[in-house]
Design an enzyme around this catalytic site. Structure first.
Site, PDB file in Angstrom:
ATOM      1  NE  ARG A   1      -4.300  -1.610   1.941  1.00  0.00           N
ATOM      2  CZ  ARG A   1      -5.575  -2.477   2.777  1.00  0.00           C
ATOM      3  NH1 ARG A   1      -4.957  -2.020   3.608  1.00  0.00           N
ATOM      4  NH2 ARG A   1      -6.246  -2.507   2.053  1.00  0.00           N
TER       5      ARG A   1
ATOM      6  CE  LYS B   1     -20.245 -12.842   6.840  1.00  0.00           C
ATOM      7  NZ  LYS B   1     -21.048 -12.716   8.048  1.00  0.00           N
TER       8      LYS B   1
ATOM      9  N   GLY C   1      -8.872  -8.236  -0.590  1.00  0.00           N
ATOM     10  CA  GLY C   1      -8.668  -8.357   0.737  1.00  0.00           C
ATOM     11  C   GLY C   1      -8.266  -8.958   0.836  1.00  0.00           C
TER      12      GLY C   1
ATOM     13  N   GLY D   1     -12.883  -4.101   0.470  1.00  0.00           N
ATOM     14  CA  GLY D   1     -14.378  -3.826   0.852  1.00  0.00           C
ATOM     15  C   GLY D   1     -15.063  -2.382  -0.510  1.00  0.00           C
TER      16      GLY D   1
HETATM   17  P1  AMP Z   1     -13.899 -13.876   2.907  1.00  0.00           P
HETATM   18  O1  AMP Z   1     -13.314 -12.696   3.909  1.00  0.00           O
HETATM   19  O2  AMP Z   1     -15.957 -13.617   2.787  1.00  0.00           O
HETATM   20  O3  AMP Z   1     -12.794 -13.116   1.800  1.00  0.00           O
HETATM   21  O4  AMP Z   1     -13.818 -14.713   3.313  1.00  0.00           O
HETATM   22  C1  AMP Z   1     -12.568 -15.044   3.163  1.00  0.00           C
HETATM   23  C2  AMP Z   1     -12.347 -16.169   4.160  1.00  0.00           C
HETATM   24  O5  AMP Z   1     -13.299 -17.348   3.570  1.00  0.00           O
HETATM   25  C3  AMP Z   1     -10.839 -17.252   4.264  1.00  0.00           C
HETATM   26  O6  AMP Z   1     -10.609 -16.670   6.000  1.00  0.00           O
HETATM   27  C4  AMP Z   1     -11.567 -18.241   3.900  1.00  0.00           C
HETATM   28  O7  AMP Z   1     -10.584 -19.087   5.082  1.00  0.00           O
HETATM   29  C5  AMP Z   1     -12.801 -18.430   4.328  1.00  0.00           C
HETATM   30  N1  AMP Z   1     -13.195 -20.352   3.715  1.00  0.00           N
HETATM   31  C6  AMP Z   1     -13.180 -19.913   2.103  1.00  0.00           C
HETATM   32  N2  AMP Z   1     -13.542 -21.217   1.891  1.00  0.00           N
HETATM   33  C7  AMP Z   1     -14.134 -22.163   3.345  1.00  0.00           C
HETATM   34  C8  AMP Z   1     -15.020 -23.022   3.446  1.00  0.00           C
HETATM   35  N3  AMP Z   1     -15.385 -24.063   2.376  1.00  0.00           N
HETATM   36  N4  AMP Z   1     -15.050 -23.617   4.745  1.00  0.00           N
HETATM   37  C9  AMP Z   1     -14.718 -22.101   5.992  1.00  0.00           C
HETATM   38  N5  AMP Z   1     -14.484 -21.227   5.528  1.00  0.00           N
HETATM   39  C10 AMP Z   1     -14.089 -20.513   3.824  1.00  0.00           C
END
Ligand code: AMP
Length: 403
Positions: A36, A206, A359, A382
């Protein structure tokens, strides 16, 4: 871009205030990733070359508590969130002595800026004042009083209406820096004017974080590839057993609707077809499976899924990737994310435009040493997500229009 950039204003002899994103990871006072900081250099160096009398840099770092309005000067200081290590890191990169000030507003800061013999000045963490995130007009005006021109180059916080990203634009001519300009060009073209076919890979934890994104993407893309933790809610919507895998029960219906919308729009929706499963999230003991039996959970995509995704991506001229495809932080579950990242690098080498949202996907690309092998890696998690959702980013909307 319809917003003015630093190239549209004459900075010669002017005090130029640049909102940068120096929110870097620190361990024991050491910067562990300076991307950054380096990303801000082109704008700072340009302002210096064009003869700006001062370049005043301001940023936040982390989430300090912040002193309330009217608190005594220095009341919000927390040493672990100080930007001082950034000042020390920046000096050799800029090859220029800089002045670091221990606050960002107040009469002492005013006086120090006025009499500084250094042309580059870095102010202390904006979030030592609650007024920053509250977009307080008095605080914004105090910041503005230090300069003649405001430049926003902090893409990572452009989705927040804070004093240093939005409020300040009421008091100064306000333009974008090179980093924001570049981010908008790459992200904007990828979604609104892409070389087709356009495929988007979505992963991450999510579904609820990505619903708005998918709704905005369906009319614009040719294929959506879904992996990571969010895939299981979509699989459930198709009646597939997901065992103990990540599931948002209250979003199964929404997932079903999104699948129908995509089908109606002729968008190819590609889901996970095999899995790397384990009996416990904390265990690395795992196996590849075509199903997720009760008592098991899936933490990565399997080899058949990887081949399926590759087939879809092979047809694409543009790929946008947002979100890891498994628990990539752990070696046992990093394979899917790594192999797809490596495949994207080979597509880039063949002339495909590959855009990586910030991210976790950017962290994954860095972890696998593939940063130089993508067209563009966004510096804003974000912010890039909200931009791809089609939302107006307040820090960009507030800048002066061209013409
Ligand atoms: P996000 O913050 O929504 O981009 O999610 C990223 C996080 O999702 C990472 O820390 C991953 O470890 C987690 N992740 C990815 N695939 C899975 C999975 N199959 N089950 C649980 N967590 C996951």
């Amino acid at each position: 871009m319809h917003k003015k950039t630093i190239k549209d204003v004459d900075v010669k002899g002017k005090r130029v205030m640049v909102r940068v994103d120096f929110n870097v990871p620190l361990e024991h006072g050491q910067i562990t990733d300076d991307r950054r900081i380096r990303a801000a250099l082109p704008t700072v160096q340009y302002a210096l070359r064009q003869g700006a009398s001062k370049v005043i840099l301001m940023s936040h770092l982390g989430r300090p508590k912040g002193a309330p309005l009217g608190a005594p000067i220095g009341a919000g200081f927390e040493p672990e969130f100080s930007l001082k290590p950034v000042a020390q890191h920046l000096e050799p990169l800029l090859k220029e002595k800089l002045l670091f000030l221990d606050d960002c507003v107040g009469s002492a800061v005013q006086a120090a800026v006025a009499k500084s013999s250094q042309r580059v000045i870095l102010l202390e963490n904006l979030r030592f004042h609650k007024a920053e995130e509250k977009n307080d007009p008095v605080f914004a005006k105090d910041l503005a009083s230090l300069a003649d021109i405001y430049v926003n180059d902090a893409f990572g916080t452009a989705h927040r209406a804070h004093a240093s990203t939005a409020g300040i634009t009421r008091y100064l001519p306000s333009v974008a820096g090179f980093l924001i300009d570049k981010e908008l060009e790459y992200l904007g073209n990828a979604i609104n004017n892409p070389k087709r076919p356009l495929a988007v890979i979505l992963g991450g934890a999510k579904v609820s974080d990505k619903i708005e994104l998918i709704k905005n993407l369906v009319p614009k893309v040719n294929a959506i590839v879904i992996g990571g933790g969010m895939a299981y809610t979509f699989l459930k919507a198709q009646g597939i057993n997901v065992g103990n895998s990540k599931l948002e029960k209250d979003k199964v219906e929404t997932a079903r609707e999104l699948l129908e919308q995509a089908k109606a729009a002729g968008v190819e929706m590609v889901l996970t077809i095999d899995f790397v499963i384990t009996k416990s999230f904390d265990s690395d003991d795992c196996k590849i499976s075509d199903t997720i039996p009760d008592g098991w959970e899936s933490l990565d995509i399997g080899p058949k899924t990887i081949e399926l995704y590759k087939k879809v991506l092979a047809k694409s001229k543009t790929v946008v990737w947002n979100g890891p495809l498994g628990v990539f932080e752990r070696d046992a579950y990093a394979n899917g994310t790594r192999v797809i990242a490596e495949y994207l690098a080979t597509l880039f080498a063949k002339g495909v435009t590959v855009i990586v949202g910030g991210g976790d996907s950017a962290a994954a690309v860095a972890k696998f040493g593939l940063e130089e092998k993508m067209t563009h890696i966004s510096t804003g998690g974000g912010a890039s997500l909200e931009f791809l959702e089609g939302k107006e980013l307040p820090g960009i909307a507030a800048l002066n229009n061209r013409g």
